[in-house]
Scaffold this motif. Structure first.
Motif, short mmCIF file in Angstrom:
data_model
loop_
_atom_site.label_atom_id
_atom_site.label_comp_id
_atom_site.label_asym_id
_atom_site.label_seq_id
_atom_site.Cartn_x
_atom_site.Cartn_y
_atom_site.Cartn_z
N GLY A 80 9.33 8.48 18.21
CA GLY A 80 9.34 7.53 17.10
C GLY A 80 8.01 7.48 16.37
N ALA A 81 6.91 7.46 17.13
CA ALA A 81 5.59 7.40 16.52
C ALA A 81 5.31 8.68 15.72
N SER A 82 5.74 9.81 16.25
CA SER A 82 5.53 11.09 15.57
C SER A 82 6.30 11.14 14.26
N TYR A 83 7.53 10.63 14.28
CA TYR A 83 8.35 10.65 13.08
C TYR A 83 7.78 9.73 12.00
N LEU A 84 7.33 8.56 12.39
CA LEU A 84 6.71 7.64 11.43
C LEU A 84 5.44 8.24 10.84
N SER A 85 4.66 8.93 11.68
CA SER A 85 3.45 9.60 11.19
C SER A 85 3.82 10.69 10.19
N TYR A 86 4.86 11.44 10.51
CA TYR A 86 5.34 12.50 9.62
C TYR A 86 5.72 11.93 8.24
N LEU A 87 6.47 10.82 8.24
CA LEU A 87 6.85 10.20 6.98
C LEU A 87 5.62 9.68 6.24
N GLY A 88 4.67 9.10 6.98
CA GLY A 88 3.45 8.58 6.35
C GLY A 88 2.66 9.68 5.69
N ILE A 89 2.53 10.82 6.35
CA ILE A 89 1.79 11.95 5.79
C ILE A 89 2.50 12.49 4.56
N LYS A 90 3.84 12.57 4.61
CA LYS A 90 4.60 13.04 3.46
C LYS A 90 4.39 12.12 2.26
N LEU A 91 4.40 10.81 2.49
CA LEU A 91 4.17 9.86 1.41
C LEU A 91 2.76 10.00 0.85
N PHE A 92 1.79 10.20 1.73
CA PHE A 92 0.41 10.37 1.29
C PHE A 92 0.28 11.60 0.40
N LEU A 93 0.89 12.71 0.82
CA LEU A 93 0.84 13.94 0.03
C LEU A 93 1.56 13.76 -1.31
N ARG A 126 20.12 9.16 6.26
CA ARG A 126 19.71 9.80 7.51
C ARG A 126 18.31 9.38 7.90
N THR A 127 17.42 9.30 6.92
CA THR A 127 16.03 8.94 7.23
C THR A 127 15.94 7.50 7.75
N ALA A 128 16.60 6.56 7.05
CA ALA A 128 16.57 5.17 7.48
C ALA A 128 17.22 4.99 8.85
N LEU A 129 18.31 5.72 9.09
CA LEU A 129 18.98 5.65 10.39
C LEU A 129 18.06 6.16 11.49
N THR A 130 17.36 7.25 11.22
CA THR A 130 16.44 7.81 12.22
C THR A 130 15.29 6.86 12.52
N ILE A 131 14.74 6.23 11.47
CA ILE A 131 13.64 5.27 11.67
C ILE A 131 14.11 4.13 12.58
N CYS A 202 0.54 5.77 -1.72
CA CYS A 202 -0.49 6.05 -0.72
C CYS A 202 -0.60 4.91 0.28
N ILE A 203 -0.55 3.67 -0.22
CA ILE A 203 -0.64 2.50 0.66
C ILE A 203 0.54 2.46 1.63
N VAL A 204 1.75 2.74 1.11
CA VAL A 204 2.94 2.76 1.97
C VAL A 204 2.80 3.84 3.04
N GLY A 205 2.28 5.02 2.64
CA GLY A 205 2.06 6.10 3.61
C GLY A 205 1.11 5.69 4.71
N ILE A 206 0.03 5.02 4.33
CA ILE A 206 -0.95 4.55 5.32
C ILE A 206 -0.31 3.51 6.26
N LEU A 207 0.53 2.64 5.70
CA LEU A 207 1.21 1.63 6.52
C LEU A 207 2.15 2.29 7.53
N PHE A 208 2.82 3.37 7.12
CA PHE A 208 3.69 4.09 8.05
C PHE A 208 2.89 4.68 9.20
N ILE A 209 1.73 5.23 8.88
CA ILE A 209 0.87 5.78 9.93
C ILE A 209 0.40 4.66 10.86
#
Length: 220
Positions: A80-93, A126-131, A202-209
């Protein structure tokens, strides 16, 4: 009634809990603002489905399994932590790309937005369900919260859990609907302010991380 006690307290507590920001609500808000109302409701459906499955798992005894086999909790926590980090990094990019697109002609931005919508509008569910599902703490929360409002002498505790779940999901869906239309209004504003949009993403991405780190260091 139906083996439920202190119903009004449950409703008030549920509203307060639903209003707390989390990765699901932030993802839905970001999705609705970027891809529109339809994509927002797909994300909302993913959240409702995920929470329903977790509640069902709670009733069936998943919480006791997490307590009995801590390695299961640790594995889910890491995933779960890895997936949230992945989404956060994608949002940051994505925020970096949005910042760079500030200098593109409006016609180019419009075309890219249309392509982005067609390519990604099908994935929010799918993304929301996975989260939702990759959050083992949610199972423990549902158990500890729901059990306070189920009469110990209830003839059918499962029915009591079901009623409480329906109330929670109704409140949750109402709140998610507000976020969807709020996100759409933000989209209209951000479409005219690309740099501000970049900062918000960017802020949302950081919050996900940050959420991923919180989950990674959590305990049963």
């Amino acid at each position: 009634m139906l083996g439920i006690v202190h119903l009004s307290t449950f409703i008030i507590g549920t509203i307060l809990i639903v209003l707390l920001p989390g990765p699901n609500s932030l993802y839905l808000l970001a999705t609705a603002s970027r891809y529109g109302i339809r994509a927002g409701y797909l994300a909302a459906l993913g959240i409702i489905t995920g929470d329903s499955l977790l509640i069902l798992a709670t009733v069936l005894g998943a919480a006791s399994i997490l307590h009995t086999y801590p390695v299961t909790f640790i594995a889910l926590k890491i995933i779960g932590a890895s997936y949230l980090s992945y989404l956060g990094i994608k949002l940051f990019l994505h925020s970096v790309e949005t910042w760079k697109k500030h200098h593109n002609p409006p016609e180019t931005l419009a075309i890219e937005a249309d392509i982005s919508e067609l390519a990604k509008a099908q994935t929010p569910y799918r993304t929301a369900l996975t989260i939702s599902l990759l959050n083992p703490k949610a199972i423990l929360f549902f158990l500890s919260f729901f059990v306070q409002f189920v009469d110990a002498k209830a003839s059918s505790p499962a029915l009591s859990f079901l009623c409480l779940a329906l109330i929670l999901q109704s409140i949750s869906f109402s709140y998610l609907t507000l976020l969807i239309f709020g996100g759409r209004k933000l989209a209209n504003y951000f479409s005219q302010h690309h740099r501000l949009s970049s900062v918000a993403i960017c802020i949302v991405g950081i919050l996900f991380i940050a959420f991923s780190l919180k989950l990674a260091f959590s305990s049963i």
